[in-house]
Design an enzyme around this catalytic site. Structure first.
Site, PDB file in Angstrom:
ATOM      1  N   ASP A   1     -16.402   6.865 -12.884  1.00  0.00           N
ATOM      2  CA  ASP A   1     -15.666   5.933 -12.022  1.00  0.00           C
ATOM      3  C   ASP A   1     -15.327   6.675 -10.732  1.00  0.00           C
ATOM      4  O   ASP A   1     -14.613   7.681 -10.756  1.00  0.00           O
ATOM      5  CB  ASP A   1     -14.398   5.472 -12.763  1.00  0.00           C
ATOM      6  CG  ASP A   1     -13.598   4.439 -11.970  1.00  0.00           C
ATOM      7  OD1 ASP A   1     -13.978   4.144 -10.821  1.00  0.00           O
ATOM      8  OD2 ASP A   1     -12.582   3.970 -12.506  1.00  0.00           O
TER       9      ASP A   1
ATOM     10  N   ASP B   1     -18.931   1.040  -8.121  1.00  0.00           N
ATOM     11  CA  ASP B   1     -18.492   2.433  -8.243  1.00  0.00           C
ATOM     12  C   ASP B   1     -18.262   2.871  -9.689  1.00  0.00           C
ATOM     13  O   ASP B   1     -17.581   3.859  -9.927  1.00  0.00           O
ATOM     14  CB  ASP B   1     -17.234   2.682  -7.394  1.00  0.00           C
ATOM     15  CG  ASP B   1     -15.978   2.100  -8.016  1.00  0.00           C
ATOM     16  OD1 ASP B   1     -16.083   1.030  -8.641  1.00  0.00           O
ATOM     17  OD2 ASP B   1     -14.918   2.718  -7.889  1.00  0.00           O
ATOM     18  N   GLU B   2     -18.820   2.141 -10.647  1.00  0.00           N
ATOM     19  CA  GLU B   2     -18.674   2.543 -12.052  1.00  0.00           C
ATOM     20  C   GLU B   2     -20.017   2.465 -12.762  1.00  0.00           C
ATOM     21  O   GLU B   2     -20.699   1.449 -12.688  1.00  0.00           O
ATOM     22  CB  GLU B   2     -17.654   1.633 -12.764  1.00  0.00           C
ATOM     23  CG  GLU B   2     -16.261   1.775 -12.190  1.00  0.00           C
ATOM     24  CD  GLU B   2     -15.223   0.926 -12.910  1.00  0.00           C
ATOM     25  OE1 GLU B   2     -15.381   0.663 -14.114  1.00  0.00           O
ATOM     26  OE2 GLU B   2     -14.254   0.532 -12.241  1.00  0.00           O
TER      27      GLU B   2
HETATM   28 MG   LIG Z   1     -13.149   3.443  -8.982  1.00  0.00          MG
END
Ligand SMILES: [Mg+2]
Length: 427
Positions: free
Chosen positions: A11, A106-107
């Site tokens: 993350d 973003d993961e």
């Molecule tokens: Mg994040």
């Protein structure tokens, strides 16, 4: 089988804001808010850690954020930059372990196999991922990584330490390692669910962990509660996984196709077929594999000398033809690097090709595309399926191969995030 580590979850920390700080050195160390447009009445869509110290969060009204945090620098979101960096992130992670799931811009997650499931080895991979991101993108785009026996717990582990965290939840630490968390720290428990659980007398994660399967099902009001029982205990429950785990087609090349161009054309057709089949079944795939049986040139006529080349590429939950055919041409160019001419002849003779989609999930279980760009490819693929049904597969075959030809040399790492034809941005 005792629970074991299966998943590594990555993350990115304050993603949009840290990308801005990465690309614009003048923003480093400063409170930054990323905003959709230049207006005090809009909301922050991301805040740098320096701004978070003043209480600025995603969703904070910009006017209010400026009052909370004097000197706040508001930067308009540069989404092409975030998407481009997303693809670079996947490429960086792929140097350490293949990315299996793209859950948002973003993961991402990856599956640990074999000795990667040893805690020390898993930690080593996680540190390798951090180093690869630092090297390829920069010091300002840090990530928090979680390692755990299932994806749900790996995401929780990633959330435990921010920024730049690395947290492992080992099977023997369950469930007590979760007891310090709030109910809403668990993915899937939002405000509404929290109220529902409180009404049932559940206010802590510890209480949740003492309930049996039936009580959890009652608390949730559905069988999902039973899944929670397993998740919290580290069982490897992967939602949306389908029984048929691969879709593959193979072809033994006729004598006239036993050359690089002939084999490539056959492979494109196979890639086209697996993509259409995945759409027909309602599946999306995480990886494309190419397996090529070939004969080294010197032993052209001897079947006993056959060798096998294998490669795979991350797709990230897709089933559209352009992406899958593009991924094939990428793999094919890696494989055919072997065919460098020797004495005016190709150095190997391809004999058989197999193209396989793996890590299938049902389409509805996969994350929805961000920013909408991917829909165009999905729509194009659906239109091609319709034409094929009416006029036969060859009707669209040639047209479908065109985007693939153009994209041959590039690394395909196409997730739910639109792929942009942008020049490489230097970090
Ligand atoms: Mg994040």
């Amino acid at each position: 089988m005792p629970a074991q580590l299966t998943t590594i979850y990555i993350d990115m920390n304050s993603y949009f804001a840290s990308v801005e700080q990465q690309f614009r050195p003048e923003l480093r160390g400063k409170p930054v808010a990323v905003v959709p447009l230049d207006s005090d009445s809009t909301c922050c869509i991301a805040a740098s850690y320096e701004a978070k110290k003043f209480g600025v969060r995603t969703g904070t009204n910009v006017g209010q954020a400026k009052r909370m945090c004097p000197g706040l620098i508001c930067v308009q979101g540069n989404f092409e930059r975030y998407i481009k960096t997303h693809h670079n992130l996947i490429a960086a992670i792929d140097t350490q372990i293949p990315v299996q799931g793209v859950h948002s811009i973003d993961e991402m997650s990856a599956r640990l196999l074999g000795d990667e499931r040893e805690p020390a080895r898993a930690m080593q991979i996680a540190r390798g991922i951090k180093a690869a991101i630092r090297e390829r993108i920069g010091d300002y785009t840090t990530c928090s990584i979680g390692i755990a026996p299932n994806r749900f717990l790996a995401k929780i582990a990633a959330d435990m330490h921010k920024p730049d965290g690395l947290t492992m939840i080992e099977p023997h630490e369950l469930p007590h390692k979760l007891f310090s968390l709030e109910l809403t720290d668990l993915p899937g428990i939002g405000k509404k669910m929290k109220i529902r659980l409180e009404r049932a007398g559940l206010t802590t994660v510890e209480q949740l962990c003492t309930l049996d399967e039936d009580s959890l099902a009652r608390a949730w009001g559905s069988v999902i509660g039973r899944e929670w029982y397993l998740r919290l205990r580290g069982h490897d429950v992967n939602e949306g996984k389908v029984p048929q785990r691969t879709i593959g087609h193979s072809h033994v090349l006729g004598p006239e196709k036993r050359n690089p161009d002939g084999a490539r054309a056959v492979g494109m057709r196979l890639a086209n077929k697996v993509a259409a089949r995945a759409r027909h079944l309602g599946y999306v795939a995480e990886h494309l594999w190419l397996s090529v049986r070939y004969r080294p040139a010197a032993t052209d006529r001897d079947p006993g000398s056959d060798k096998k080349w294998e490669g795979r590429v991350s797709l990230g939950s897709v089933n559209d033809t352009p992406t899958i055919v593009g991924a094939f041409t990428d793999l094919w160019s890696q494989c055919s690097a072997m065919s460098a001419l020797r004495n005016g002849k190709p150095a190997f003779t391809p004999v058989k090709l197999a193209v396989t989609l793996t890590e299938l999930t049902t389409q509805s279980a996969a994350a929805q595309p961000l920013f909408g760009g991917h829909d165009k490819l999905a729509d194009l693929s659906k239109a091609m399926d319709a034409i094929s049904r009416k006029f036969g597969a060859d009707a669209v075959y040639q047209a479908a191969m065109q985007p693939a030809k153009r994209s041959a040399p590039r690394r395909i790492a196409f997730g739910n995030i639109p792929d942009l034809d942008l020049p490489d941005i230097q970090a």
